[in-house]
Design a protein around this motif. Sequence first.
Motif, PDB file in Angstrom:
ATOM      1  N   ILE A   1       9.312   1.815   5.406  1.00 23.44           N
ATOM      2  CA  ILE A   1       8.156   0.962   5.191  1.00 23.44           C
ATOM      3  C   ILE A   1       7.704   0.374   6.520  1.00 23.44           C
ATOM      4  CG2 ILE A   1       7.339  -1.152   4.084  1.00 23.44           C
ATOM      5  CD1 ILE A   1       7.632   1.129   2.165  1.00 23.44           C
ATOM      6  N   ARG A   2       6.404   0.384   6.755  1.00 28.27           N
ATOM      7  CA  ARG A   2       5.840  -0.135   7.988  1.00 28.27           C
ATOM      8  C   ARG A   2       4.742  -1.158   7.682  1.00 28.27           C
ATOM      9  NH1 ARG A   2       9.779   1.693   9.364  1.00 28.27           N
ATOM     10  NH2 ARG A   2      10.277   3.119  11.070  1.00 28.27           N
ATOM     11  N   PRO A   3       4.534  -2.123   8.562  1.00 29.87           N
ATOM     12  CA  PRO A   3       3.452  -3.092   8.346  1.00 29.87           C
ATOM     13  C   PRO A   3       2.091  -2.468   8.602  1.00 29.87           C
ATOM     14  CG  PRO A   3       4.494  -3.487  10.454  1.00 29.87           C
ATOM     15  CD  PRO A   3       5.308  -2.415   9.784  1.00 29.87           C
ATOM     16  N   TYR A   4       1.067  -3.062   8.056  1.00 32.93           N
ATOM     17  CA  TYR A   4      -0.287  -2.632   8.374  1.00 32.93           C
ATOM     18  C   TYR A   4      -1.114  -3.851   8.747  1.00 32.93           C
ATOM     19  CZ  TYR A   4      -2.595  -4.264   4.073  1.00 32.93           C
ATOM     20  OH  TYR A   4      -3.112  -5.037   3.067  1.00 32.93           O
ATOM     21  N   LEU A   5      -2.170  -3.612   9.479  1.00 33.90           N
ATOM     22  CA  LEU A   5      -3.058  -4.669   9.932  1.00 33.90           C
ATOM     23  C   LEU A   5      -4.486  -4.276   9.583  1.00 33.90           C
ATOM     24  CD1 LEU A   5      -3.466  -7.340  11.526  1.00 33.90           C
ATOM     25  CD2 LEU A   5      -3.759  -5.928  13.578  1.00 33.90           C
TER      26      LEU A   5
ATOM     27  N   THR B   1      -2.249   1.634  10.063  1.00 33.55           N
ATOM     28  CA  THR B   1      -0.829   1.607   9.729  1.00 33.55           C
ATOM     29  C   THR B   1      -0.180   2.899  10.206  1.00 33.55           C
ATOM     30  OG1 THR B   1       0.777   1.210   7.962  1.00 33.55           O
ATOM     31  CG2 THR B   1      -1.070   2.662   7.447  1.00 33.55           C
ATOM     32  N   VAL B   2       1.123   3.000  10.042  1.00 28.30           N
ATOM     33  CA  VAL B   2       1.887   4.199  10.384  1.00 28.30           C
ATOM     34  C   VAL B   2       2.640   4.640   9.136  1.00 28.30           C
ATOM     35  CG1 VAL B   2       3.744   5.156  11.803  1.00 28.30           C
ATOM     36  CG2 VAL B   2       2.120   3.536  12.800  1.00 28.30           C
ATOM     37  N   LEU B   3       2.544   5.921   8.795  1.00 23.84           N
ATOM     38  CA  LEU B   3       3.272   6.491   7.666  1.00 23.84           C
ATOM     39  C   LEU B   3       4.442   7.316   8.178  1.00 23.84           C
ATOM     40  CD1 LEU B   3       0.341   7.714   5.386  1.00 23.84           C
ATOM     41  CD2 LEU B   3       1.504   5.509   5.382  1.00 23.84           C
ATOM     42  N   LYS B   4       5.552   7.255   7.441  1.00 23.06           N
ATOM     43  CA  LYS B   4       6.746   8.010   7.843  1.00 23.06           C
ATOM     44  C   LYS B   4       7.427   8.571   6.605  1.00 23.06           C
ATOM     45  CE  LYS B   4       9.329   6.409  11.217  1.00 23.06           C
ATOM     46  NZ  LYS B   4       8.875   7.175  12.394  1.00 23.06           N
TER      47      LYS B   4
ATOM     48  N   ARG C   1       0.837  -1.186   0.000  1.00 21.45           N
ATOM     49  CA  ARG C   1       0.000   0.000   0.000  1.00 21.45           C
ATOM     50  C   ARG C   1       0.881   1.247   0.000  1.00 21.45           C
ATOM     51  NH1 ARG C   1      -5.131  -0.861   2.047  1.00 21.45           N
ATOM     52  NH2 ARG C   1      -5.114   1.106   3.162  1.00 21.45           N
ATOM     53  N   LEU C   2       0.647   2.134  -0.956  1.00 25.36           N
ATOM     54  CA  LEU C   2       1.393   3.384  -1.057  1.00 25.36           C
ATOM     55  C   LEU C   2       0.442   4.552  -0.860  1.00 25.36           C
ATOM     56  CD1 LEU C   2       3.650   2.648  -4.159  1.00 25.36           C
ATOM     57  CD2 LEU C   2       4.224   2.421  -1.742  1.00 25.36           C
ATOM     58  N   PHE C   3       0.860   5.527  -0.089  1.00 26.13           N
ATOM     59  CA  PHE C   3       0.062   6.715   0.168  1.00 26.13           C
ATOM     60  C   PHE C   3       0.775   7.910  -0.469  1.00 26.13           C
ATOM     61  CE2 PHE C   3      -0.939   3.620   3.263  1.00 26.13           C
ATOM     62  CZ  PHE C   3      -2.290   3.754   3.491  1.00 26.13           C
ATOM     63  N   PHE C   4       0.101   8.546  -1.430  1.00 26.13           N
ATOM     64  CA  PHE C   4       0.712   9.627  -2.179  1.00 26.13           C
ATOM     65  C   PHE C   4       0.262  10.971  -1.636  1.00 26.13           C
ATOM     66  CE2 PHE C   4       0.592   6.005  -4.978  1.00 26.13           C
ATOM     67  CZ  PHE C   4       1.839   6.025  -5.553  1.00 26.13           C
ATOM     68  N   GLU C   5       1.172  11.935  -1.665  1.00 31.88           N
ATOM     69  CA  GLU C   5       0.882  13.294  -1.211  1.00 31.88           C
ATOM     70  C   GLU C   5       0.648  14.157  -2.435  1.00 31.88           C
ATOM     71  OE1 GLU C   5       2.952  16.434   1.790  1.00 31.88           O
ATOM     72  OE2 GLU C   5       4.193  15.446   0.302  1.00 31.88           O
TER      73      GLU C   5
END
Length: 228
Positions: A79-83, A104-107, A4-8
Amino acid sequence: MYLRLFFEQKNRKCKTFLNGFCMFFLLSFCLKQPVQAQHFGQEKMAIGVHTGFSGFVGDLASVRRSGSQIVPTVYWPLIRPYLGLSMQYALNQRFTLHFFGTYTVLKGDDKHIKYDEVYSSNWYLHYRNLNFTSDLLELNAKIDIKTLQYKLISNQTLSLHFHVGIGAFYFNPKTTYFNSSTGRNDWIFLRNLGTEGQGLPSYPNRKKYSLLQVNVPIGSSIMFQINE
């Protein structure tokens, strides 16, 4: 199998995060284990648990090439895991409703930017030393459409699926600031700072972005059924 990628995205009014996801069989995985199922003729309900990986692509931790062009970059240390938890309800053999809840956590962190020489464009981005982290909670509903199905040996089947839906997610980016009076790093929420000039006389039309945003998940998958 999800990455999963989160775009700004930037515009004149605010920043928003667009949530998309891509399937990479070699890079990531998805675990789905039904824990309860009920059958009503051709209809089926199931509950699942999902996991995978999440990453952020935006201004932070992105390199510059060919002058001012910014190239989005994914840094694996960020990269962080998500549940996630899901419930699905099969309307018929072709259409299935899916309801998802994920965390999840984004960084993002400029310190991961590599540069060739001092005072280069990427050196300035590294020297800028901006960073953020944000918890992210998401709820969405999708419809899964089975388009093709192939019968293999015994009861095994291979099918191609497309899915589209709508959802909402909550985020609140923050960073650390060294407090000289206490000698500790304090958490500072970035929205309150107006990091794009919100609240300044020079930008009277800029409003603070909402911490609750809408997203449109779209994707496809290949499903292999081993047995019942």
